[in-house]
Design an enzyme around this catalytic site. Structure first.
Site, mmCIF file in Angstrom:
data_model
loop_
_atom_site.group_PDB
_atom_site.id
_atom_site.type_symbol
_atom_site.label_atom_id
_atom_site.label_comp_id
_atom_site.label_asym_id
_atom_site.label_seq_id
_atom_site.Cartn_x
_atom_site.Cartn_y
_atom_site.Cartn_z
ATOM 1 N N GLU A 49 37.646 56.710 34.039
ATOM 2 C CA GLU A 49 38.061 58.073 34.412
ATOM 3 C C GLU A 49 38.642 58.820 33.214
ATOM 4 O OE1 GLU A 49 40.325 56.476 37.795
ATOM 5 O OE2 GLU A 49 39.213 57.895 39.050
ATOM 6 N N GLU B 179 37.546 50.075 41.861
ATOM 7 C CA GLU B 179 38.719 50.265 42.724
ATOM 8 C C GLU B 179 38.488 49.775 44.145
ATOM 9 O OE1 GLU B 179 37.630 52.360 40.472
ATOM 10 O OE2 GLU B 179 39.284 53.371 39.452
HETATM 11 N N1 3HC Z 1 45.735 46.110 35.041
HETATM 12 C C1 3HC Z 1 46.569 45.127 34.616
HETATM 13 N N2 3HC Z 1 46.147 43.900 34.297
HETATM 14 C C2 3HC Z 1 44.837 43.669 34.392
HETATM 15 C C3 3HC Z 1 43.915 44.643 34.810
HETATM 16 C C4 3HC Z 1 44.423 45.912 35.130
HETATM 17 N N3 3HC Z 1 43.628 46.902 35.523
HETATM 18 N N4 3HC Z 1 42.694 44.097 34.805
HETATM 19 C C5 3HC Z 1 42.846 42.826 34.389
HETATM 20 N N5 3HC Z 1 44.135 42.580 34.141
HETATM 21 C C6 3HC Z 1 44.727 41.334 33.653
HETATM 22 C C7 3HC Z 1 44.613 40.199 34.649
HETATM 23 O O1 3HC Z 1 45.650 40.270 35.615
HETATM 24 C C8 3HC Z 1 44.743 39.006 33.724
HETATM 25 O O2 3HC Z 1 46.090 38.894 33.404
HETATM 26 P P1 3HC Z 1 46.761 37.481 33.157
HETATM 27 O O3 3HC Z 1 46.098 36.916 31.956
HETATM 28 O O4 3HC Z 1 48.197 37.790 32.998
HETATM 29 O O5 3HC Z 1 46.460 36.693 34.393
HETATM 30 C C9 3HC Z 1 44.011 39.459 32.474
HETATM 31 O O6 3HC Z 1 43.950 40.892 32.552
HETATM 32 C C10 3HC Z 1 42.602 38.946 32.333
HETATM 33 O O7 3HC Z 1 41.925 39.226 33.542
HETATM 34 P P2 3HC Z 1 40.758 38.267 34.041
HETATM 35 O O8 3HC Z 1 41.268 36.886 34.160
HETATM 36 O O9 3HC Z 1 40.169 38.901 35.248
HETATM 37 O O10 3HC Z 1 39.772 38.323 32.790
HETATM 38 P P3 3HC Z 1 38.231 38.575 32.723
HETATM 39 O O11 3HC Z 1 37.897 38.640 31.297
HETATM 40 O O12 3HC Z 1 37.504 37.598 33.595
HETATM 41 O O13 3HC Z 1 37.963 40.024 33.387
HETATM 42 C C11 3HC Z 1 38.258 42.377 33.786
HETATM 43 C C12 3HC Z 1 38.500 41.192 32.809
HETATM 44 C C13 3HC Z 1 36.752 42.604 33.926
HETATM 45 C C14 3HC Z 1 38.940 43.595 33.252
HETATM 46 C C15 3HC Z 1 38.806 41.989 35.169
HETATM 47 O O14 3HC Z 1 40.149 41.560 35.003
HETATM 48 C C16 3HC Z 1 38.813 43.089 36.168
HETATM 49 O O15 3HC Z 1 37.817 43.319 36.834
HETATM 50 N N6 3HC Z 1 39.944 43.773 36.320
HETATM 51 C C17 3HC Z 1 40.136 44.746 37.344
HETATM 52 C C18 3HC Z 1 39.809 46.079 36.851
HETATM 53 C C19 3HC Z 1 40.117 47.084 37.931
HETATM 54 O O16 3HC Z 1 40.087 46.831 39.106
HETATM 55 N N7 3HC Z 1 40.422 48.288 37.484
HETATM 56 C C20 3HC Z 1 40.755 49.357 38.362
HETATM 57 C C21 3HC Z 1 42.224 49.454 38.473
HETATM 58 S S1 3HC Z 1 42.719 50.596 39.695
HETATM 59 C C22 3HC Z 1 42.551 52.094 38.930
HETATM 60 O O17 3HC Z 1 42.136 52.181 37.801
HETATM 61 C C23 3HC Z 1 43.018 53.237 39.752
HETATM 62 C C24 3HC Z 1 42.559 54.537 39.208
HETATM 63 O O18 3HC Z 1 41.335 54.896 39.787
HETATM 64 C C25 3HC Z 1 43.559 55.611 39.503
#
Ligand code: 3HC
Ligand code: NAI
Length: 699
Positions: free
Chosen positions: A105, A125
């Protein structure tokens, strides 16, 4: 500040620096806004690049900040994106590795975007039970088209940048960099090339239309309804994208914001966010630092080619790790290998596995009748009969042949891992690896930590679990470990419910309506009712005062062990798995009630669900306070990945916290007064009683 500011010639570079994935937490958001202000104020700066340090552009809003004051504080993501859009100098997003959620975004708010190949681009999300809340539903359709955008938003699935970049007419990327390595230099050059171009392009000004709007969105709604029955977010994603095609940009944005806030408060979203964090936390062991050196696992041995041994072997073969299976007889080996082949061939037939891959995997498999062939394996998993004597013989032989440092694991589901370790002179190398059946399918792996298990053994097993795509949860040693110890309490309640007036189908229906994949009686028929029977016989000796319904024993005495005997709590037609209510069983239950002198009563579905779930919760609380599980999220992961607990409820411990622990304890007090129940089982675990009294939730 978790964003850095540097100037390269006449280009300012703002680098998000909030490991692990540059989540857009308060300090990073502030860093971006400050960087923009500096760049605007510096007359020598002609253009601005925003990029991310380390292995991500940005993973989106900082999930760990959700629900805290920081998530509400200014600058919020909207204000950041406004500041980017309103900058007087061109802002270029230099995207690589991961560009997700709020990260995408933010990029969509920039005037230009340049992407490296290999970047995972997503609006995920929906997987957290929400929708993109910072303009994603309004801007993405304007650059990739309505249908492509809706697919990405409703599925949450990542798409590779080079695939998007190759789509004719796409406006998401203004340029594809040649490689991740050249991105920084190419972004600087690109920023210089557009430094004087005015007016600055804004995604919000692009048109957004679908030629068959109403019909298309109706179709999309129907699709989503079928797919996501327990979750409200996907349908709201459709509403938001439809608004992008029908409303003015600012109105669409406000509508998206309203939907986002409402979804954020739903129990389904809280459950999914809990699941996201709990899943990652489960892989961390409090006293085993993440930098603990791991042992090298190149070759695996499996002892026993039965139900579990075959499935366990497949996990390693799938991950490209060679496996040697040992058995006592050639026939048993042949049977085991034939089952593995059959499983792979079924996958090939369904088109899920390529013939070539199948052959590659089978080439990694060898079999033996001799322990000598296990002398160079790095990890060996025992899956022989569940008898301590047999385990003793196996571990003594392993101790004699295995190379120093080899990890010796047992797949036992009920036996004492410490006792098994004591059969060797190397208890530090012994650990439990409790797979669930079918082991090649089920995600859960309970890693059972013996009192002597070395930290590097635990660290290695957790890493190998990730490699074979399991969700590993550490459990201390106790009867049944986390999952089976709790399920016994649940089964005990299911039995009492029959004694009091329910039928198996009523109990199953109620808990399946709550969301369980399968009720206790259908589950018993699938797993085999004789397993519980054997455990109850053992318990009758160990705990003679244990109270439970005798209906399950009566069922087994009738030879109704479940699907494998064609009859259990339900009847089954040959070759089919449909559970048909059984008159014979219902009569047996009625007769038993009469023998007990019980007048049947109508038990509500609400009571059924509460008794089954709170029985899990109370035992879970005991497991937590005894330190068998180190966090309540671990218990939830066990239930979500191994026992079909409904995902949208977030696991038993999270669910109990949602209900309110005070309310849970009050219900338990009520159940304890029921003379047909086991009052002792309803004595709240001290931890549960304490948290309930303090108005707290499980941590
Ligand atoms: N915020 C904070 N921490 C995050 C994060 C995020 N968005 N995404 C990942 N992390 C952290 C995980 O908690 C983990 O932390 P840890 O080592 O302390 O446990 C670390 O990053 C690594 O994560 P993964 O073990 O999942 O590592 P991968 O390499 O397998 O995957 C990733 C990385 C593809 C980024 C995966 O973590 C993922 O899919 N994350 C979610 C992303 C997401 O959902 N983003 C949307 C957030 S909501 C949003 O943006 C709202 C907006 O629209 C207003
Ligand atoms: P199974 O009876 O299907 O297979 C056991 C295999 O071990 C047989 O093929 C047998 O020939 C072999 N075996 C017996 N003694 C041996 C020895 N001394 N050396 C080598 N091989 C030997 O049993 P299953 O179901 O695979 O269970 C194995 C273990 O896994 C048990 O400890 C069980 O508690 C555990 N387990 C079983 C689960 C299940 O759902 N079946 C789930 C989780 C754990």
């Amino acid at each position: 500040m978790t964003a850095e500011y540097q100037v390269h010639g006449d280009v300012a570079v703002i680098t998000l620096a909030n490991p692990p994935v540059n989540g857009l937490g308060l300090s990073t958001r502030q860093g971006i806004v400050d960087g923009l202000a500096k760049a605007e104020a510096d007359a020598a700066v002609k253009a601005i690049v925003i990029t991310g340090a380390g292995g991500a552009f940005s993973g989106g809003a900082d999930i760990k900040e959700f629900g805290t004051d920081k998530s509400l504080q200014e600058p919020n993501l909207h204000s950041v994106i406004n500041a980017v859009e309103n900058a007087g100098k061109p802002v270029v997003a230099a995207i690589h590795s991961v560009c997700m959620g709020g990260g995408l975004e933010l990029a969509l708010g920039c005037h230009y975007r340049i992407a490296a190949p290999g970047c995972s681009v997503a609006l995920p999300e929906v997987k957290l039970g929400i929708l993109p809340g910072a303009g994603g539903t309004q801007r993405l359709p304007r650059v990739v088209g309505v249908e492509a955008a809706l697919n990405m938003i409703v599925s949450g699935e990542p798409v590779k940048s080079e695939m998007i970049g190759a789509v004719p007419g796409q406006k998401l990327f203004d340029k594809m960099a040649a490689s991740a390595e050249s991105l920084a230099a190419e972004a600087l050059a690109f920023a210089k090339s557009v430094a004087d171009v005015r007016p600055l392009p804004l995604v919000r000004n692009l048109p957004c239309k679908h030629p068959e709007g109403d019909a298309y969105f109706q179709f999309a709604r129907n699709m989503v309804k079928g797919m996501a029955k327990n979750f409200p977010a996907p349908a709201k994603c459709v509403d938001a994208v439809e608004a992008a095609t029908k409303r003015k940009f600012a109105d669409g944005l406000a509508f998206e914001r309203e939907l986002f806030i409402n979804l954020m408060w739903t129990p389904e979203s809280r459950a999914l966010r809990h699941l996201f964090l709990a899943e990652r936390a489960a892989s961390k062991i409090p006293d085993v630092p993440s930098d603990t050196p791991k042992r090298d696992v190149q070759k695996v041995g499996v002892i026993g080619a039965g139900t579990m041994g075959g499935g366990i072997s497949m996990n390693f073969l799938n991950a490209g790790i060679p496996v040697t299976i040992l058995e006592t007889k050639q026939e048993a080996l042949d049977r085991g290998v034939a089952t593995i082949r059959k499983n792979y061939e079924a996958q090939v037939k369904k088109g899920k596995l390529k013939q070539e891959k199948y052959e590659q995997r089978m080439a990694l498999l060898s079999t033996t009748l001799s322990y000598d062939d296990l002398k160079d394996v790095d990890l060996v998993i025992e899956a022989v009969f569940e008898e301590m004597g047999v385990k003793e013989a196996v571990f003594k032989q392993l101790d004699a042949v295995a190379k120093p440092g080899a990890i010796l694991a047992s797949n036992t589901s009920t036996l004492d891992v410490d006792q098994i370790a004591s059969f060797t002179k190397r208890p530090q190398d012994v650990v439990g690896m409790h797979f669930f059946s079918p082991a090649n399918v089920m995600k859960l792996l309970e890693v059972v930590r013996g009192k002597a298990t070395a930290k590097d053994v635990l660290a290695t097993v957790m890493a190998i679990a990730k490699k074979i795509k399991k969700t590993a949860v550490v459990s201390g040693v106790c009867d049944g470990f986390i999952g089976n110890r709790m399920i016994e309490r649940y089964s005990q309640q299911a039995g009492f419910l029959l004694d009091e007036g329910c039928t198996p189908q009523q109990v199953d229906k109620a808990i399946e309506k709550f969301g369980f994949a399968m009720g206790p009686f259908r589950m018993g028929d699938l797993a085999g009712n004789d397993i519980g029977w054997a455990i109850r016989k053992r318990r009758a000796v160990e705990q003679p005062d244990m109270k439970y319904s005798k209906t399950a024993d009566l069922l087994c005495e009738m030879g109704r062990f479940g699907q494998k005997t064609g009859a259990g709590w339900y009847d089954y037609q040959a070759g089919k798995r449909d559970a048909i209510p059984s008159d014979v069983v219902n009569k047996m239950i009625e007769d038993h009630r009469k023998a007990l002198g019980v007048t049947p009563r109508k038990v509500s579905d609400e009571e059924i669900v509460q008794r089954l779930v709170y029985a899990l919760v109370n035992e879970g609380a005991k497991i937590l306070e005894e330190g068998i599980a180190s966090k309540s999220g671990d218990i939830d992961m066990v239930y979500l990945t191994g026992y079909g607990f409904p995902i949208h409820r977030g696991g038993p411990m999270h669910y109990a916290s949602e209900v309110g622990l005070f309310n849970v304890v009050e219900s338990m007090k009520r159940f304890a007064k029921n003379p047909l129940d086991d009052a002792r089982a309803w004595t709240p675990a001290p931890l549960l009683a304490k948290l309930a009294a303090e108005g707290k939730a499980f941590q």
